[in-house]
Design an enzyme around this catalytic site. Structure first.
Site, PDB file in Angstrom:
ATOM      1  N   ASP A  45       0.842  -1.205   0.000  1.00 24.79           N
ATOM      2  CA  ASP A  45       0.000   0.000   0.000  1.00 24.79           C
ATOM      3  C   ASP A  45       0.877   1.256   0.000  1.00 24.79           C
ATOM      4  O   ASP A  45       0.361   2.375  -0.029  1.00 24.79           O
ATOM      5  CB  ASP A  45      -1.028  -0.011   1.144  1.00 24.79           C
ATOM      6  CG  ASP A  45      -0.405  -0.104   2.523  1.00 24.79           C
ATOM      7  OD1 ASP A  45       0.839  -0.195   2.621  1.00 24.79           O
ATOM      8  OD2 ASP A  45      -1.166  -0.082   3.512  1.00 24.79           O
ATOM      9  N   SER A  46       2.206   1.063  -0.013  1.00 23.09           N
ATOM     10  CA  SER A  46       3.112   2.181  -0.305  1.00 23.09           C
ATOM     11  C   SER A  46       2.780   2.792  -1.653  1.00 23.09           C
ATOM     12  O   SER A  46       3.219   3.903  -1.959  1.00 23.09           O
ATOM     13  CB  SER A  46       4.569   1.701  -0.294  1.00 23.09           C
ATOM     14  OG  SER A  46       4.735   0.578  -1.136  1.00 23.09           O
ATOM     15  N   ASP A  84      -0.855  -6.277  -0.084  1.00 30.03           N
ATOM     16  CA  ASP A  84      -1.181  -5.634   1.193  1.00 30.03           C
ATOM     17  C   ASP A  84      -2.678  -5.497   1.395  1.00 30.03           C
ATOM     18  O   ASP A  84      -3.391  -5.025   0.496  1.00 30.03           O
ATOM     19  CB  ASP A  84      -0.601  -4.214   1.196  1.00 30.03           C
ATOM     20  CG  ASP A  84       0.567  -4.067   2.132  1.00 30.03           C
ATOM     21  OD1 ASP A  84       0.735  -4.910   3.029  1.00 30.03           O
ATOM     22  OD2 ASP A  84       1.316  -3.092   1.953  1.00 30.03           O
ATOM     23  N   LYS A 112      -0.497  -9.714   3.126  1.00 30.85           N
ATOM     24  CA  LYS A 112       0.230  -9.058   4.221  1.00 30.85           C
ATOM     25  C   LYS A 112      -0.744  -8.185   5.010  1.00 30.85           C
ATOM     26  O   LYS A 112      -1.488  -7.408   4.412  1.00 30.85           O
ATOM     27  CB  LYS A 112       1.397  -8.220   3.697  1.00 30.85           C
ATOM     28  CG  LYS A 112       2.156  -7.514   4.844  1.00 30.85           C
ATOM     29  CD  LYS A 112       3.524  -7.021   4.424  1.00 30.85           C
ATOM     30  CE  LYS A 112       3.526  -5.730   3.662  1.00 30.85           C
ATOM     31  NZ  LYS A 112       3.001  -4.577   4.433  1.00 30.85           N
ATOM     32  N   GLU A 114      -1.208  -5.611   8.531  1.00 28.86           N
ATOM     33  CA  GLU A 114      -0.626  -4.882   9.655  1.00 28.86           C
ATOM     34  C   GLU A 114      -1.478  -5.143  10.888  1.00 28.86           C
ATOM     35  O   GLU A 114      -2.700  -5.286  10.777  1.00 28.86           O
ATOM     36  CB  GLU A 114      -0.591  -3.376   9.364  1.00 28.86           C
ATOM     37  CG  GLU A 114       0.354  -3.017   8.238  1.00 28.86           C
ATOM     38  CD  GLU A 114       0.517  -1.512   8.036  1.00 28.86           C
ATOM     39  OE1 GLU A 114       0.170  -0.736   8.952  1.00 28.86           O
ATOM     40  OE2 GLU A 114       0.980  -1.128   6.956  1.00 28.86           O
ATOM     41  N   GLU A 181       9.390  -3.834  10.315  1.00 27.97           N
ATOM     42  CA  GLU A 181       9.818  -2.560   9.713  1.00 27.97           C
ATOM     43  C   GLU A 181      10.394  -1.634  10.781  1.00 27.97           C
ATOM     44  O   GLU A 181       9.786  -1.428  11.837  1.00 27.97           O
ATOM     45  CB  GLU A 181       8.618  -1.892   9.024  1.00 27.97           C
ATOM     46  CG  GLU A 181       8.977  -0.538   8.412  1.00 27.97           C
ATOM     47  CD  GLU A 181       7.970  -0.020   7.398  1.00 27.97           C
ATOM     48  OE1 GLU A 181       7.002  -0.738   7.070  1.00 27.97           O
ATOM     49  OE2 GLU A 181       8.159   1.114   6.933  1.00 27.97           O
TER      50      GLU A 181
HETATM   51  O1  KIV Z   1       3.560  -1.050   1.554  1.00 27.19           O
HETATM   52  C1  KIV Z   1       4.737  -1.422   1.479  1.00 27.19           C
HETATM   53  O2  KIV Z   1       5.423  -1.232   0.477  1.00 27.19           O
HETATM   54  C2  KIV Z   1       5.320  -2.102   2.627  1.00 27.19           C
HETATM   55  C3  KIV Z   1       6.791  -2.256   2.652  1.00 27.19           C
HETATM   56  C4  KIV Z   1       7.391  -0.989   3.097  1.00 27.19           C
HETATM   57  C5  KIV Z   1       7.224  -3.393   3.475  1.00 27.19           C
HETATM   58  O3  KIV Z   1       4.620  -2.472   3.524  1.00 27.19           O
END
Ligand code: KIV
Length: 263
Positions: A45-46, A84, A112, A114, A181
């Site tokens: 989600d970056s 994500d 993934k 959080e 992280e």
């Molecule tokens: O969203 C993302 O790119 C991430 C990485 C920084 C691990 O979670």
């Protein structure tokens, strides 16, 4: 090149071979990264920051991640594709399951998430339904406002112990991978040694089983000052694929990260 699966990552952990991970958000860059040997691709989600120009990952929607997962899946080659779960997709277990299903249908192979130990129910239910989970701990960008900024986590002993305990709880619930992280290198190593599952680090020192960076950071095209844990691989490279290959080679050789990239 052999297709990378979860079993490949487990074997890497057993044999002590570090693996490389990189974010990718479309077919072209996913293909270039896969051909350069990158083991795991993350549709992070970056994308809210590096593609959409926001100041955080919070505005990213499930549709956004699905769109980019479909695109990256089309070019992922032999790499393993992780996606994500965006902000608030973990609000309830039901929503976690439904939104993860959408990402899996879009082509993700691992989800993934959080969240700390409280995320265990969601992790357990996903795992029971055959969805592999990577649990993201330490600096969790979706909670940036609660954390008071993008800061190193787990610096004091009590917080470090809590991160180790959370990681154990999430693995007990079924998490197949832990991602850490922005934590001190000593904590990155301690979590990695405490767990049987592969641990991926970003700003977590050289002691984790895998390393991940954001693609735009290693190409030197992200806005603002690069965080300490980033290395620009474009500086000495002939082209984008060469930059990816240099990053992959340095991770495999243990040449990245150095002390300069650690907390
Ligand atoms: O969203 C993302 O790119 C991430 C990485 C920084 C691990 O979670």
């Amino acid at each position: 090149m052999k297709t990378v699966t979860l079993n490949t990552l487990r074997e890497f952990k057993r044999s002590g071979e570090t693996f490389s991970c990189l974010t990718a958000y479309d077919a072209s860059f996913a293909r270039a990264a896969s051909e350069a040997g990158i083991d795991v691709l993350l549709v992070g989600d970056s994308l809210g920051m590096v593609l959409q120009g926001h100041g955080s990952t919070l505005p990213v929607t499930l549709d956004d991640v699905c769109y980019h997962t479909r695109a990256a899946a089309a070019g992922k080659g032999t790499s393993l594709l992780m996606a994500d779960l965006p902000f608030m997709s973990n609000a309830t277990v039901e929503r976690t399951l439904e939104d993860s299903a959408a990402l899996m249908r879009a082509g993700a192979e691992i989800i993934k998430v959080e969240g700390e130990a409280w995320m265990a129910d969601g992790v357990r239910e996903l795992t029971r339904r055959g969805v592999p989970v990577c649990a993201h701990l330490g600096l969790t960008p979706q909670t940036v406002h609660q954390l008071g900024g993008y800061r190193v986590q787990g610096r004091d002993a009590a917080h470090a112990e809590r991160i180790i305990a959370d990681a154990r709880t999430l693995v007990d619930a079924g998490a197949s991978i832990i991602l850490l992280e922005c934590v001190p290198a000593s904590l990155g190593r301690a979590v990695t040694e405490a767990l049987d599952v592969p641990v991926i680090g970003i700003g977590a020192g050289p002691g984790t089983d895998g390393q991940i960076l954001v693609m735009h950071d290693i190409l030197g095209v992200s806005a603002g000052r690069a965080p300490r844990f980033v290395k620009n691989y474009m500086q000495d490279a002939d082209n984008v694929q060469d930059a990816f290959a240099r990053y992959h080679a340095e991770v495999k050789q243990g040449a990245f990260p150095t002390d300069d990239h650690c907390f």
